[in-house]
Write a protein that holds these residues in place. Structure first.
Motif, short mmCIF file in Angstrom:
data_model
loop_
_atom_site.label_atom_id
_atom_site.label_comp_id
_atom_site.label_asym_id
_atom_site.label_seq_id
_atom_site.Cartn_x
_atom_site.Cartn_y
_atom_site.Cartn_z
N VAL A 1 0.93 -1.17 -0.12
CA VAL A 1 0.05 -0.04 -0.03
C VAL A 1 0.85 1.29 0.08
CG1 VAL A 1 -1.73 1.18 1.03
CG2 VAL A 1 -1.86 -1.31 1.40
N SER A 2 0.78 2.20 -1.12
CA SER A 2 1.82 3.33 -1.22
C SER A 2 0.51 4.64 -0.96
CB SER A 2 2.41 3.33 -2.47
OG SER A 2 3.19 2.38 -2.44
N THR A 3 1.32 5.63 -0.61
CA THR A 3 0.63 6.94 -0.22
C THR A 3 0.69 7.90 -1.43
OG1 THR A 3 2.59 7.85 0.89
CG2 THR A 3 0.98 6.83 2.28
N SER A 4 1.24 7.45 -2.55
CA SER A 4 1.08 8.12 -3.74
C SER A 4 0.92 7.37 -4.83
CB SER A 4 2.18 9.38 -3.90
OG SER A 4 3.56 8.42 -4.44
N LYS A 5 0.41 7.72 -6.07
CA LYS A 5 0.25 7.05 -7.05
C LYS A 5 1.53 6.63 -7.85
CE LYS A 5 -4.31 8.69 -8.46
NZ LYS A 5 -5.04 9.54 -9.75
N GLU A 6 2.63 7.62 -7.85
CA GLU A 6 3.73 7.20 -8.36
C GLU A 6 4.48 6.13 -7.56
OE1 GLU A 6 6.67 7.87 -11.19
OE2 GLU A 6 4.70 8.51 -11.26
N LEU A 7 4.57 6.27 -6.37
CA LEU A 7 5.03 5.12 -5.47
C LEU A 7 4.45 3.86 -5.82
CD1 LEU A 7 5.51 6.91 -1.93
CD2 LEU A 7 7.42 5.98 -3.34
N ARG A 8 3.13 3.64 -5.99
CA ARG A 8 2.44 2.45 -6.14
C ARG A 8 2.84 2.08 -7.55
NH1 ARG A 8 -2.81 2.66 -8.18
NH2 ARG A 8 -2.12 4.16 -9.84
N ASN A 9 2.78 2.94 -8.75
CA ASN A 9 3.25 2.55 -9.97
C ASN A 9 4.69 1.79 -9.70
OD1 ASN A 9 0.95 3.30 -10.83
ND2 ASN A 9 1.86 5.37 -11.64
N LYS A 10 5.46 2.30 -9.27
CA LYS A 10 6.94 1.80 -8.95
C LYS A 10 6.95 0.43 -8.16
CE LYS A 10 9.39 6.21 -9.12
NZ LYS A 10 10.12 7.50 -8.73
N LYS A 11 6.27 0.45 -7.06
CA LYS A 11 6.48 -0.84 -6.23
C LYS A 11 5.42 -1.94 -7.20
CE LYS A 11 8.02 1.87 -3.29
NZ LYS A 11 9.65 2.16 -3.56
N ALA A 12 4.83 -1.57 -7.96
CA ALA A 12 3.80 -2.55 -8.93
C ALA A 12 4.55 -3.27 -9.81
CB ALA A 12 2.66 -1.84 -9.38
N ARG B 1 15.21 18.05 3.11
CA ARG B 1 15.58 17.82 1.76
C ARG B 1 14.42 18.22 0.75
NH1 ARG B 1 14.18 16.21 -2.72
NH2 ARG B 1 15.66 15.44 -4.16
N ARG B 2 13.42 17.98 0.89
CA ARG B 2 12.41 18.30 0.16
C ARG B 2 11.91 19.78 -0.29
NH1 ARG B 2 7.54 14.89 2.62
NH2 ARG B 2 9.44 13.63 3.38
N MET B 3 12.33 20.54 0.79
CA MET B 3 12.17 21.97 0.61
C MET B 3 12.94 22.62 -0.61
SD MET B 3 10.34 23.05 3.20
CE MET B 3 10.68 24.84 3.77
N ASP B 4 12.44 23.64 -1.28
CA ASP B 4 13.01 24.44 -2.33
C ASP B 4 13.77 25.55 -1.93
OD1 ASP B 4 13.65 25.82 -4.78
OD2 ASP B 4 12.06 25.11 -5.76
N VAL C 1 11.52 13.00 -7.11
CA VAL C 1 11.44 12.38 -5.68
C VAL C 1 10.06 13.06 -5.14
CG1 VAL C 1 12.16 12.35 -3.36
CG2 VAL C 1 13.81 12.08 -5.30
N SER C 2 9.95 14.34 -5.36
CA SER C 2 8.65 15.07 -4.64
C SER C 2 7.41 14.64 -5.24
CB SER C 2 8.65 16.52 -4.80
OG SER C 2 10.08 17.08 -4.09
N ASN C 3 7.47 14.01 -6.69
CA ASN C 3 6.40 13.81 -7.22
C ASN C 3 5.78 12.41 -6.57
OD1 ASN C 3 7.88 11.69 -8.65
ND2 ASN C 3 7.46 12.42 -10.37
N ASN C 4 6.49 11.69 -5.75
CA ASN C 4 6.07 10.53 -4.83
C ASN C 4 5.46 10.88 -3.69
OD1 ASN C 4 7.81 7.96 -6.09
ND2 ASN C 4 8.77 9.61 -6.62
N ILE C 5 5.47 12.36 -3.00
CA ILE C 5 5.07 12.71 -2.00
C ILE C 5 3.60 13.05 -1.70
CG2 ILE C 5 5.73 14.47 0.00
CD1 ILE C 5 8.57 14.53 -1.22
N PRO D 1 1.50 16.31 -9.24
CA PRO D 1 0.12 16.80 -9.84
C PRO D 1 -1.08 15.87 -9.40
CG PRO D 1 1.50 15.40 -11.20
CD PRO D 1 2.29 15.57 -9.94
N ASP D 2 -1.04 14.79 -8.57
CA ASP D 2 -2.06 14.01 -8.07
C ASP D 2 -2.74 14.81 -7.11
OD1 ASP D 2 -1.38 12.09 -9.87
OD2 ASP D 2 -0.30 10.97 -8.23
N LEU D 3 -2.16 15.76 -6.54
CA LEU D 3 -2.76 16.43 -5.25
C LEU D 3 -4.37 17.32 -5.83
CD1 LEU D 3 0.25 17.73 -3.30
CD2 LEU D 3 -0.85 15.82 -2.90
N LYS D 4 -3.89 17.80 -7.10
CA LYS D 4 -5.18 18.42 -7.54
C LYS D 4 -6.43 17.76 -7.39
CE LYS D 4 -2.49 21.47 -10.42
NZ LYS D 4 -2.25 22.03 -11.83
N ASP D 5 -6.28 16.33 -7.80
CA ASP D 5 -7.51 15.60 -7.68
C ASP D 5 -8.32 15.46 -6.31
OD1 ASP D 5 -6.83 14.82 -10.29
OD2 ASP D 5 -5.87 12.94 -9.80
#
Length: 399
Positions: free
Chosen positions: A168-179, A227-230, A297-301, A323-327
């Protein structure tokens, strides 16, 4: 995560919610022997000390009736070793130390059927093979990015993912990679404790004292500063918005940020505060921000703070790092490509209305932990039923 950490964690929050109608034993992140001596004068150490070396006294009772904490004995400090057969042997010893403690708890309490959830502790990839859960789950809440994690964690996480029933992953990108490693992978995003955030709207609640004497308007960030801060974006925002006060509250990773390098008169770096004070802090924010880098990296968060902010009623401005956050936020959050867009969004957000606040609160109400736990429990039941059906078995489950 440790159950008494300074920040609210997805791992422990999920455990608390699952414990509302299940028995949950939360295995606290084990101390290494290095931790044992380094932190022996801390409250965290004193809380655990009576439980380290007694399997009969290894459980800490919590305020949640069905939730108990298991404290394991200290394990070897092995991260300094290079990736090698020696490291993997030392890891097996650590897993045996923790697994023996868990097995003794299972035996002492006569627990027969249970689900094992490894929530982002990839440092123990085959621990579950030392006992006999009816279902094994890996809960992935973040990408592995820090150097101390990637040294062994990338290999260990792959081993873990291959050897559990579902991921179970907390982002779509993580899910896709783990799949790609385990086809039985799912996406369930993070949520927030909205009942806590809502306290920010209580007219009787005073603003946090840490914000006193800071000139309005306050543009605030609440969470880990790492790390994730710009940081380039943050510097531009501070320079181009001298009429606004930028406040950062949370633990600072000095590997990425050194306070002495930031001395703008409208910047206030306040360090961490207890999670209990979050509503009072958010109440003092005029706008809440998420200035994360936009990278692979951040698109996994999927940050917890997104819905915590919305649940407090604050306007929210973020970079468009995922981009998933907009949904999930239904046009209630500004997602910005650069510092110019971010500054414009801050100015617009300061012209807030009660109607916009109601819309934000409605979005937050749809993304509570109560909603997410229902999804998680349904997913666990679905996979447990499938596994038992394949074995032609039926028996009750203790989580």
């Amino acid at each position: 995560m440790q159950f008494d950490g300074r920040l609210e964690s997805t791992n422990y929050t999920m455990a608390k919610h699952l414990a509302k109608d299940n028995y949950v034993y939360y295995v606290d992140r084990p101390y290494t022997w290095r931790d044992y001596f380094q932190f022996r004068n801390t409250d965290s150490f004193r809380t655990r000390r009576p439980h380290f070396f007694s399997s009969k006294n290894c459980i800490i009772v919590t305020d949640v009736p069905n939730l108990k904490i298991i404290i394991a004995p200290p394990v070897l400090s092995i991260n300094v070793l290079p990736e090698s057969k020696l490291y993997r042997l030392a890891l097996k010893i650590n897993e045996w130390i923790v697994g023996s403690r868990i097995n003794k708890v299972i035996k002492n309490l006569n627990i027969s059927d249970y689900i094992y959830i490894n929530s982002y502790n990839f440092s123990f990839p085959t621990l579950h093979q030392l006992f006999k859960p009816v279902l094994t789950v890996y809960h992935c809440v973040d990408p592995i990015i820090e150097p101390y994690q990637t040294k062994h964690g990338l290999i260990s996480e792959d081993i873990l993912i291959k050897n559990v029933d579902l991921v179970v992953s907390t982002s779509k990108e993580l899910r896709n990679k783990k799949a790609l490693i385990n086809k039985n992978s799912y996406f369930i995003p993070n949520a927030a404790n909205i009942s806590h955030s809502l306290k920010a709207l209580d007219p009787k609640l005073p603003e946090a004292a840490i914000l006193s004497n800071i000139k309005k308007p306050v543009i605030g960030y609440f969470g880990a500063i790492e790390r994730r801060m710009d940081y380039d974006l943050v510097k531009k925002l501070i320079e181009t918005n001298p009429d606004k006060s930028f406040v950062f509250i949370g633990p600072i990773d000095r590997y990425y940020m050194k306070e002495e390098d930031y001395n703008a008169p409208n910047l206030f770096i306040k360090g961490p505060v207890p999670y209990e004070l979050m509503p009072a802090v958010l109440k003092g924010f005029d706008v809440a921000i998420i200035p994360f880098k936009k990278d692979e990296v951040s698109n996994n968060i999927f940050p917890l703070k997104l819905f915590e902010y919305l649940g407090s009623g604050r306007p929210v401005v973020s970079t468009d790092f995922n981009p998933d956050l907009k949904d999930f936020t239904k046009d209630t959050v500004f997602y910005c490509k650069n510092a110019e867009e971010f500054s414009e969004a801050l100015t617009t957000s300061l012209q807030d209305t009660s109607l916009l606040q109601k819309r934000r609160l409605a979005v937050a109400a749809d993304n509570t932990w109560e909603h997410r736990i229902i999804e998680i429990k349904d997913l666990l039941k679905l996979n447990l039923d499938k596994k038992l059906l394949s074995k032609d078995e039926t028996h009750p489950v203790l989580i």
